[in-house]
Design a protein around this motif. Structure first.
Motif, mmCIF file in Angstrom:
data_model
loop_
_atom_site.group_PDB
_atom_site.id
_atom_site.type_symbol
_atom_site.label_atom_id
_atom_site.label_comp_id
_atom_site.label_asym_id
_atom_site.label_seq_id
_atom_site.Cartn_x
_atom_site.Cartn_y
_atom_site.Cartn_z
ATOM 1 N N TYR A 127 18.972 72.439 5.663
ATOM 2 C CA TYR A 127 20.305 72.317 6.261
ATOM 3 C C TYR A 127 20.723 70.848 6.351
ATOM 4 O O TYR A 127 21.882 70.506 6.087
ATOM 5 N N LEU A 128 19.788 69.991 6.701
ATOM 6 C CA LEU A 128 20.114 68.568 6.778
ATOM 7 C C LEU A 128 20.415 68.003 5.397
ATOM 8 O O LEU A 128 21.327 67.186 5.233
ATOM 9 N N ARG A 129 19.676 68.444 4.400
ATOM 10 C CA ARG A 129 19.948 67.999 3.030
ATOM 11 C C ARG A 129 21.362 68.424 2.605
ATOM 12 O O ARG A 129 22.065 67.662 1.933
ATOM 13 N N ALA A 130 21.764 69.625 3.009
ATOM 14 C CA ALA A 130 23.117 70.100 2.668
ATOM 15 C C ALA A 130 24.173 69.231 3.349
ATOM 16 O O ALA A 130 25.209 68.915 2.750
ATOM 17 N N LEU A 131 23.922 68.837 4.596
ATOM 18 C CA LEU A 131 24.867 67.956 5.295
ATOM 19 C C LEU A 131 24.982 66.609 4.584
ATOM 20 O O LEU A 131 26.089 66.082 4.394
ATOM 21 N N LEU A 132 23.859 66.048 4.185
ATOM 22 C CA LEU A 132 23.886 64.753 3.508
ATOM 23 C C LEU A 132 24.589 64.857 2.152
ATOM 24 O O LEU A 132 25.332 63.951 1.758
ATOM 25 N N ARG A 133 24.355 65.953 1.454
ATOM 26 C CA ARG A 133 25.023 66.150 0.164
ATOM 27 C C ARG A 133 26.531 66.272 0.348
ATOM 28 O O ARG A 133 27.317 65.720 -0.428
ATOM 29 N N PHE A 134 26.951 66.980 1.401
ATOM 30 C CA PHE A 134 28.379 67.110 1.701
ATOM 31 C C PHE A 134 28.981 65.743 2.026
ATOM 32 O O PHE A 134 30.066 65.392 1.543
ATOM 33 N N ALA A 135 28.279 64.965 2.845
ATOM 34 C CA ALA A 135 28.789 63.645 3.219
ATOM 35 C C ALA A 135 28.921 62.738 2.004
ATOM 36 O O ALA A 135 29.898 61.993 1.868
ATOM 37 N N GLU A 136 27.959 62.827 1.103
ATOM 38 C CA GLU A 136 27.962 61.947 -0.072
ATOM 39 C C GLU A 136 28.991 62.389 -1.112
ATOM 40 O O GLU A 136 29.732 61.556 -1.650
ATOM 41 N N ASP A 137 29.064 63.698 -1.368
ATOM 42 C CA ASP A 137 29.932 64.192 -2.439
ATOM 43 C C ASP A 137 31.378 64.386 -1.987
ATOM 44 O O ASP A 137 32.306 64.033 -2.716
ATOM 45 N N GLU A 138 31.575 64.946 -0.805
ATOM 46 C CA GLU A 138 32.914 65.301 -0.355
ATOM 47 C C GLU A 138 33.587 64.180 0.447
ATOM 48 O O GLU A 138 34.789 63.949 0.315
ATOM 49 N N LEU A 139 32.807 63.500 1.274
ATOM 50 C CA LEU A 139 33.387 62.462 2.136
ATOM 51 C C LEU A 139 33.192 61.056 1.583
ATOM 52 O O LEU A 139 33.709 60.092 2.157
ATOM 53 N N LYS A 140 32.413 60.945 0.505
ATOM 54 C CA LYS A 140 32.160 59.647 -0.139
ATOM 55 C C LYS A 140 31.516 58.657 0.833
ATOM 56 O O LYS A 140 31.810 57.465 0.839
ATOM 57 N N ILE A 141 30.604 59.160 1.631
ATOM 58 C CA ILE A 141 29.884 58.325 2.602
ATOM 59 C C ILE A 141 28.512 57.992 2.017
ATOM 60 O O ILE A 141 27.791 58.897 1.565
ATOM 61 N N PRO A 142 28.115 56.743 2.008
ATOM 62 C CA PRO A 142 26.773 56.413 1.511
ATOM 63 C C PRO A 142 25.697 56.944 2.458
ATOM 64 O O PRO A 142 25.812 56.812 3.673
ATOM 65 N N VAL A 143 24.698 57.563 1.886
ATOM 66 C CA VAL A 143 23.600 58.114 2.679
ATOM 67 C C VAL A 143 22.299 57.455 2.255
ATOM 68 O O VAL A 143 22.191 56.899 1.151
ATOM 69 N N GLY A 144 21.321 57.540 3.125
ATOM 70 C CA GLY A 144 20.008 56.975 2.819
ATOM 71 C C GLY A 144 19.178 57.949 1.994
ATOM 72 O O GLY A 144 19.643 58.517 1.016
#
Length: 206
Positions: A127-144
């Protein structure tokens, strides 16, 4: 997604949906401008920092769950809603760009101390991986770093060891039995178990 193209207006018009919880009706706003501007406006409505590098886990979770409600099954949504706040409580409300494997390893250890199986921990971290993927792909937020899951070998149940009181299979008994000598059906003298009884023949005197 929390931001969608307006269904009746032309290009450059957006609908922004702000969730107020499962039991309350969501708020809907109409915005004209680019998609990036609409997202910035959404962030202002939520009180979220607009700089991508300043985004923390709690800044993104609401938008992610809005998206998750639309794209996933209800049962999965319920589990995700319960899991993500627990993860954030355990590892802290960190900036997405600063997340590292050390954070996830800490969470794994805490869940093992709770008596939770590695397979369940994998589901939670998914679930956390899905959140990070959403933030990176949809919101264009850099993730670690994305959390690494346990391998299939690590999640496999331990091999069962036979109990010392368990009787061995019958095939074991047959193979371990000492073969008894077969009874000899020919004269003992041939089998070699008896000495031959030799008689000396003498002639009777006349």
């Amino acid at each position: 997604m929390a931001i969608r193209k307006h269904p009746t207006k032309g290009a450059g018009w957006w609908q922004i949906h702000i969730s107020n919880g499962r039991k309350k009706k969501q708020d809907t706003y109409t915005y004209e401008g680019s998609e990036a501007e609409a997202r910035a406006f959404e962030s202002e409505l939520r009180g979220i920092p607009t700089e991508a590098s300043d985004q923390r886990l709690l800044d993104v979770i609401g938008r992610f769950l809005d998206w998750y409600h639309v794209n996933r099954a209800a049962r999965s949504v319920k589990d995700c809603e319960a899991t993500l706040p627990r993860i954030i409580t355990r590892i802290g409300n960190k900036h997405l760009s600063l997340l590292r494997q050390a954070d996830y390893n800490l969470y794994k250890q805490k869940r093992q101390n709770d008596g939770v199986s590695k397979r369940t921990v994998n589901i939670e971290l998914t679930y956390l991986r899905a959140l990070l993927r959403f933030a990176e792909d949809e919101l264009k937020i850099p993730v670690g770093e994305y959390p690494k899951l346990y391998t299939k070998k690590q999640t496999a149940p331990p091999a069962k060891t036979p109990s010392p009181h368990t009787k061995p299979p019958s095939s074991w008994n047959n193979s371990m039995e000492t073969k008894k000598p077969l009874p000899c059906s020919i004269p003992d003298v041939v089998c070699g178990t008896m000495k031959p009884n030799v008689r000396t023949l003498t002639s009777d005197p006349d």
